[in-house]
Motif scaffolding. Structure first.
Motif, short mmCIF file in Angstrom:
data_model
loop_
_atom_site.label_atom_id
_atom_site.label_comp_id
_atom_site.label_asym_id
_atom_site.label_seq_id
_atom_site.Cartn_x
_atom_site.Cartn_y
_atom_site.Cartn_z
N VAL A 1 13.21 64.94 58.15
CA VAL A 1 12.56 63.93 58.98
C VAL A 1 13.23 62.59 58.71
O VAL A 1 13.34 62.16 57.56
N PHE B 1 4.75 63.01 59.83
CA PHE B 1 5.31 64.32 60.15
C PHE B 1 4.90 64.85 61.53
O PHE B 1 5.56 65.74 62.06
N THR C 1 7.39 65.84 64.65
CA THR C 1 8.75 66.04 64.13
C THR C 1 8.97 67.52 63.82
O THR C 1 8.07 68.37 63.97
N GLU C 2 10.17 67.82 63.37
CA GLU C 2 10.49 69.20 62.99
C GLU C 2 9.63 69.68 61.83
O GLU C 2 9.35 70.88 61.70
#
Length: 465
Positions: free
Chosen positions: A261, A183, A186-187
């Motif tokens: 993701v 993660f 990432t967003e």
């Protein structure tokens, strides 16, 4: 009509805006005692992270059967707790309050549970401590109590016993490195970096929007007989609560953040925080006020003599005016529509023209006396006798004369005796082989059919023939 539409849209906008408010996962519970220098409080923070893997993948293989719990406690001697207490006090001071936290205990628990379609991580942090320096001023009549400290928030990472308790992504770094590496960058990182210890909305919600109640049990003469707490003897207890969805407080909903993701497969990360709730009480009757932009209460042992209401609920004045305006617009619209309808109606005589009617005096009623009532019908060739009162003519009903039925006398006929019906005692005597009874008695009692050879019987038959 254009003004009415504009006013309606504005009112609807006010309602929508008033019922849309953010909700964070903080729950406050405290009781302030103005007669003491310090009071206890408890603040809970809750959040859940969901990791979905609809197409399977590496995370599905690693998490679907995984399960672990990380928990612990710490007091004010712990360096991490001291750092947290310092950050919270700095936040209280920046909010304009003079109160501060003098003691703090931290309870934390993080639990991961893997499933076939998703994995959930529950975050829970509970702060139990003591608040002090909340008395602004006091005299023999009342005390001024500072309530501007209730938004306990920190955005800084806090580590206790080597565990990050405020930033959810930090927990994954130590407990699930695979998730952390997937993660980061990432967003989903922005979703997982939102702090857990955040009670801003409890502070932002004005106390005038909270529900207020006061309990007068402490001032009852016989309250001590029911085991009343000595701390409230002779005092009322004021309570403020928040957390329900309403026009005053706003629409309370869960705070949800979501991100996708794309790694080896598509993963969906969703953060959910429960709604804010708060229960704040004070010993004594509290009257809300503002001091330099900070919400305070003026506390007295008992309510004012003319204060008879135990629950406030000052409905927003703008809502009241808006509802009154909407009712006025509706009334004006009704009168306009009614006026237009009346203009479209035909003018002049409606129904039957009275000049086409002829009246007759009603005859004697059933009581046998004349009344002032009358009858009317259209002028035409119809005879009035067809419509006049039924009481004018008395119809007599006649009954037909009774006819008596003729008496029928029946004549009784005696049947004639046949040969088979003859009765002969001589024959009976002959059948049993005895002497003729007629001869023994000297007279025959048989009929003409007797065939006995006795002289008495022969003479009798001869006489009868």
């Amino acid at each position: 009509m254009t003004k009415a539409i504009i006013l309606t849209i504005l009112l609807a906008g006010l309602i929508v805006i008033g019922t849309s408010a953010p909700a964070w996962g903080a729950q406050l519970d405290t009781r302030i005692n103005p007669n003491n220098a310090e009071s206890p409080f408890k603040m809970s923070y809750l959040k859940t992270i969901f990791i979905e893997y609809p197409d399977g993948g590496v995370l599905f293989d690693a998490l679907s059967t995984s399960q672990w719990i990380v928990s612990g406690t710490a007091d004010s001697t712990n360096p991490g707790v001291q750092e947290l207490m310092s950050n919270l006090n700095n936040g209280i001071q920046s909010d304009g309050s003079q109160a501060r936290i003098s003691d703090l205990n931290v309870i934390y628990e993080f639990q991961l549970k893997g499933r076939s379609i998703q994995t959930s991580i529950d975050y829970r942090v509970v702060l139990e401590g003591t608040i002090t320096d909340y008395i602004i001023t006091e005299d023999s009549q009342k005390q001024l109590v500072d309530l501007g400290w209730r938004g306990l928030t920190t955005t800084s990472p806090i580590q206790i016993n080597g565990i990050e308790i405020n930033i959810p992504l930090g927990v994954l770094e130590t407990e699930e490195p695979l998730l952390y590496n997937t993660f980061v960058g990432t967003e989903a990182e922005s979703v997982l970096n939102r702090e857990l210890i955040n009670a801003d909305f409890i502070l932002e919600q004005p106390l005038t929007n909270w529900h207020f109640l006061f309990d007068p049990t402490g001032i009852n003469a016989d309250a001590s007989t029911f085991g009343l707490d000595a701390s409230i003897a002779g005092f009322v207890v004021s309570s403020w609560t928040m957390g329900e969805s309403s026009i005053r407080e706003g629409r309370q909903v869960e705070r949800v953040y979501e991100a996708e993701v794309m790694a080896d497969e598509l993963y969906i990360i969703r953060s959910v925080q429960s709604t804010d709730t708060a229960n704040l009480s004070s010993i004594g009757f509290g009257a809300l006020d503002l001091l330099d932009g900070v919400e305070i209460i003026g506390v007295t042992p008992t309510p004012p003599a003319d204060y008879m209401t135990t629950s406030t609920g000052g409905f927003p004045i703008m809502i009241i005016y808006g509802m009154a305006g909407l009712a006025a617009v509706g009334g004006i619209g009704f009168f306009i529509i009614s006026s237009r309808s009346m203009k479209n109606q035909a003018q002049g005589q409606q129904g039957i023209d009275p000049s086409n009617l002829v009246g007759y005096q009603t005859s004697a009623s059933s009581g046998g006396y004349q009344t002032n009532r009358g009858e009317a019908h259209l002028k035409d060739d119809t005879d009035y006798n067809q419509t006049r009162s039924v009481y004018e003519d008395m119809q007599k009903e006649t009954l037909p004369q009774e006819t008596l039925p003729e008496e029928i006398v029946s004549t009784q006929t005696m049947p004639s005796a046949g040969e088979d019906d003859a009765a002969c005692g001589c024959a009976a005597s002959a059948e049993i082989g005895s002497e003729c009874d007629c001869e023994m008695q000297g007279s025959c009692l048989c009929d003409a059919t007797c065939q006995c050879n006795a002289d008495v019987c022969k003479e009798h038959v001869h006489e009868m023939s």
